[in-house]
Design a protein around this motif. Structure first.
Motif, PDB file in Angstrom:
ATOM      1  N   GLU A  47       0.849  -1.179   0.000  1.00 23.34           N
ATOM      2  CA  GLU A  47       0.000   0.000   0.000  1.00 23.34           C
ATOM      3  C   GLU A  47       0.894   1.242   0.000  1.00 23.34           C
ATOM      4  N   GLU A  48       0.890   1.966  -1.098  1.00 21.21           N
ATOM      5  CA  GLU A  48       1.803   3.095  -1.279  1.00 21.21           C
ATOM      6  C   GLU A  48       1.590   4.199  -0.260  1.00 21.21           C
ATOM      7  N   THR A  49       0.387   4.310   0.288  1.00 22.85           N
ATOM      8  CA  THR A  49       0.103   5.408   1.206  1.00 22.85           C
ATOM      9  C   THR A  49       0.547   5.119   2.636  1.00 22.85           C
ATOM     10  N   VAL A  50       0.892   3.879   2.940  1.00 22.24           N
ATOM     11  CA  VAL A  50       1.281   3.521   4.307  1.00 22.24           C
ATOM     12  C   VAL A  50       2.709   3.992   4.582  1.00 22.24           C
ATOM     13  N   ARG A  74      18.176  -0.047  11.124  1.00 19.51           N
ATOM     14  CA  ARG A  74      17.779   0.267   9.746  1.00 19.51           C
ATOM     15  C   ARG A  74      17.979  -0.981   8.903  1.00 19.51           C
ATOM     16  N   LEU A  75      16.958  -1.322   8.150  1.00 19.88           N
ATOM     17  CA  LEU A  75      16.981  -2.549   7.365  1.00 19.88           C
ATOM     18  C   LEU A  75      16.411  -2.229   5.990  1.00 19.88           C
ATOM     19  N   GLY A  76      17.311  -2.018   5.020  1.00 19.47           N
ATOM     20  CA  GLY A  76      16.860  -1.645   3.696  1.00 19.47           C
ATOM     21  C   GLY A  76      16.135  -0.315   3.738  1.00 19.47           C
ATOM     22  N   GLY A  77      14.898  -0.298   3.255  1.00 23.37           N
ATOM     23  CA  GLY A  77      14.099   0.919   3.285  1.00 23.37           C
ATOM     24  C   GLY A  77      13.243   1.044   4.520  1.00 23.37           C
ATOM     25  N   ILE A 118       8.447   3.299   7.022  1.00 25.42           N
ATOM     26  CA  ILE A 118       8.708   2.839   5.660  1.00 25.42           C
ATOM     27  C   ILE A 118       9.234   3.993   4.826  1.00 25.42           C
ATOM     28  N   ARG A 119      10.375   3.801   4.238  1.00 23.70           N
ATOM     29  CA  ARG A 119      10.928   4.795   3.326  1.00 23.70           C
ATOM     30  C   ARG A 119      10.503   4.445   1.907  1.00 23.70           C
ATOM     31  N   ARG A 120       9.688   5.314   1.325  1.00 21.31           N
ATOM     32  CA  ARG A 120       9.215   5.075  -0.029  1.00 21.31           C
ATOM     33  C   ARG A 120      10.223   5.606  -1.038  1.00 21.31           C
ATOM     34  N   PRO A 121      10.544   4.853  -2.083  1.00 18.20           N
ATOM     35  CA  PRO A 121      11.531   5.314  -3.069  1.00 18.20           C
ATOM     36  C   PRO A 121      11.028   6.454  -3.930  1.00 18.20           C
ATOM     37  N   ALA A 174      19.064   7.055   6.694  1.00 19.24           N
ATOM     38  CA  ALA A 174      18.995   7.515   5.304  1.00 19.24           C
ATOM     39  C   ALA A 174      17.556   7.454   4.805  1.00 19.24           C
ATOM     40  N   GLU A 175      16.922   8.622   4.700  1.00 19.29           N
ATOM     41  CA  GLU A 175      15.543   8.713   4.230  1.00 19.29           C
ATOM     42  C   GLU A 175      15.396   9.650   3.034  1.00 19.29           C
ATOM     43  N   LEU A 176      16.297  10.591   2.891  1.00 16.99           N
ATOM     44  CA  LEU A 176      16.214  11.536   1.781  1.00 16.99           C
ATOM     45  C   LEU A 176      16.654  10.860   0.486  1.00 16.99           C
ATOM     46  N   ASN A 177      15.885  11.068  -0.566  1.00 18.53           N
ATOM     47  CA  ASN A 177      16.248  10.526  -1.879  1.00 18.53           C
ATOM     48  C   ASN A 177      15.848  11.510  -2.964  1.00 18.53           C
ATOM     49  N   PRO A 178      16.468  12.683  -2.980  1.00 25.35           N
ATOM     50  CA  PRO A 178      16.058  13.718  -3.942  1.00 25.35           C
ATOM     51  C   PRO A 178      16.363  13.318  -5.380  1.00 25.35           C
ATOM     52  N   SER A 179      15.543  13.830  -6.288  1.00 28.91           N
ATOM     53  CA  SER A 179      15.784  13.613  -7.718  1.00 28.91           C
ATOM     54  C   SER A 179      16.816  14.628  -8.183  1.00 28.91           C
ATOM     55  N   HIS A 180      18.066  14.313  -7.933  1.00 33.98           N
ATOM     56  CA  HIS A 180      19.165  15.222  -8.264  1.00 33.98           C
ATOM     57  C   HIS A 180      20.342  14.383  -8.739  1.00 33.98           C
ATOM     58  N   PRO A 181      21.012  14.796  -9.802  1.00 31.69           N
ATOM     59  CA  PRO A 181      22.051  13.944 -10.395  1.00 31.69           C
ATOM     60  C   PRO A 181      23.341  13.855  -9.599  1.00 31.69           C
ATOM     61  N   HIS A 182      23.581  14.781  -8.656  1.00 32.88           N
ATOM     62  CA  HIS A 182      24.853  14.769  -7.938  1.00 32.88           C
ATOM     63  C   HIS A 182      24.590  14.873  -6.435  1.00 32.88           C
ATOM     64  N   THR A 183      24.174  13.755  -5.857  1.00 34.98           N
ATOM     65  CA  THR A 183      23.858  13.684  -4.431  1.00 34.98           C
ATOM     66  C   THR A 183      24.646  12.549  -3.802  1.00 34.98           C
ATOM     67  N   VAL A 184      25.312  12.837  -2.684  1.00 35.45           N
ATOM     68  CA  VAL A 184      26.001  11.806  -1.909  1.00 35.45           C
ATOM     69  C   VAL A 184      25.502  11.898  -0.476  1.00 35.45           C
TER      70      VAL A 184
END
Length: 426
Positions: free
Chosen positions: A60-63, A120-123, A144-147, A213-223
């Motif tokens: 369920e994507e909303t959870v 922390r276990l995966g996402g 839950i960390r959603r991608p 680690a929860e942030l996953n911005p749509s940016h080409p140069h992120t570390v």
């Protein structure tokens, strides 16, 4: 079947892989049929490597959170708020077995000697508490960390961000203002921060420092850098304070702390005061006005006095973006300027506020409009009578970041806070 496969894995006869599980189910001798075999395989995989009876909730994507308060009391949090699922386990021993397995998979142990653990276990970010520390049986909290990362237009379409607020946030990122996203737990601070970082210039290097680690911005140069807990002897700890210091040596164009929760706030403010513009992070606060008190409490952990914190924050921070969760859902409630009061106390002056009547400019609007080079019509009823501003080409990513029309310039007051001179030609 699950128990037989589990025994085979523990005995080393079957590797803990999907293909091996499929072979074990197929060789069980039971006539399941193709659909039954797939169902049995999903059940075995969930029990041995997933969340057991909670596994289907991940679909369920909303959870966003799964909260287990015992075998017969399971809740989920999502777009519509907390919702009770009911009984998912037969006994508390099943809840404890799942918690122990998940914690072990995360490299730690959960037992009577260590009854409260966060891993922390995966996402997933998993927190478990055992009795007698817990008075209601085994407690299990799963974040839950959603991608998926939401774009700004998507947040506007969903009502999370008003159109005028979206334009203001876009200009805030374009002009590299230092900012904090504030709000209570579950208001969407991390989601908004990921979206905002996606607005950073693609030629910029973004360095993320997080506890989980929860942030996953749509940016080409992120570390990203992630903190590390100590081992059983307490050695090997790498906290956020040390990671911020390390991040400063990684040539960041934007330094971002996922959540300011301790002494690392001193290092972040120090970076903002030494030429690292465009940085940001999140902080827990019940309102934008409560952010100064929250920062003062965190700074005290780093040995900063309230006066020192006020000067550092007023000089380094530009904006506080506050998010709330109410009957209208998760939304950006206000944008405020970080300033020193006449009594030299730190305060947040609202610049743009989203109410039921729409977005309205507030006391700090003129200062905010100047900093971001606002060119459109002012939000809210009426237009101010003071000068209008336009962005000049010279303001793009310059050290001062902006310049007003008619030769207005950014100068420093005696407190070190940027102030502005307005010419009569606006």
């Amino acid at each position: 079947m699950v128990e037989s496969v589990r025994r085979a894995v523990l005995a080393g006869e079957v590797p803990a892989t999907g293909a091996a599980f499929a072979d074990a189910v197929g060789s069980s001798g039971r006539l399941l049929g193709s659909e039954g075999t797939l169902s049995a395989l999903d059940h075995v995989r969930a029990e041995l490597k997933g969340l057991g009876p909670l596994e289907y909730l991940l679909a369920e994507e909303t959870v966003t959170d799964i909260l287990v308060n015992g075998p017969d009391d399971v809740w989920i949090d999502g777009a519509t708020g907390l919702r009770r699922i009911g009984r998912m386990f037969d006994t508390d021993e099943e809840v404890r077995a799942l918690a122990v397995r998940l914690v072990a998979a995360g490299g730690r142990r959960l037992d009577d000697g260590c009854p409260a653990v966060d891993v922390r276990l995966g996402g997933l970010r998993i927190h478990a508490v055992l009795p007698p520390i817990s008075t209601a049986g085994t407690l299990l909290s799963i974040r839950i960390r959603r991608p998926r990362v939401f774009t700004l237009p998507e947040l506007v379409a969903s009502g999370t961000i008003a159109p005028a607020m979206a334009e203001a946030l876009t200009l805030m990122m374009r002009h590299r203002l230092n900012f904090l996203v504030s709000g209570a737990t579950g208001t969407g601070k991390t989601t908004l921060l990921s979206t905002l970082l996606g607005l950073a210039g693609h030629q910029e290097r973004v360095v993320l420092v997080e506890d989980a680690a929860e942030l996953n911005p749509s940016h080409p140069h992120t570390v990203g850098l992630q903190s590390r807990h100590g081992n059983l002897e307490g050695a090997g700890v790498l906290d956020l304070t040390e990671l911020v210091r390390q991040a400063l040596r990684m040539r960041p164009d934007r330094l971002v702390v996922g959540e300011c929760r301790g002494a690392e706030v001193r290092e972040l403010l120090s970076a903002m005061n030494t030429g690292h513009d465009g940085g940001g992070g999140t902080v827990h606060a019940n309102s934008a006005n409560a952010v100064p008190a929250r920062l003062s409490a965190l700074a005290a952990l780093a040995g900063l006095t309230p006066d020192a914190l006020a000067l550092q924050a007023a000089s380094g921070l530009d904006v506080v973006v506050h998010v709330v969760r109410d009957a209208r859902g998760r939304r950006v409630e206000s944008i405020g300027l970080v300033e020193l009061s006449p009594g030299r106390d730190l305060e947040v002056t609202p610049a743009l506020v989203d109410t039921r009547e729409g977005c309205h400019r507030a006391a700090g609007w003129s200062g905010f409009a100047l900093r971001v080079g606002w060119t459109g019509p002012d939000p809210g009823p009426g237009r101010p009578s003071h000068a209008c501003w336009r962005v000049l080409p010279s303001c793009s990513h310059s050290p001062g970041r902006f310049r007003g029309a008619g030769g207005n310039s950014r100068v420093r007051s005696s407190s070190g806070r940027p102030v502005f001179r307005e010419s009569a030609s606006g």
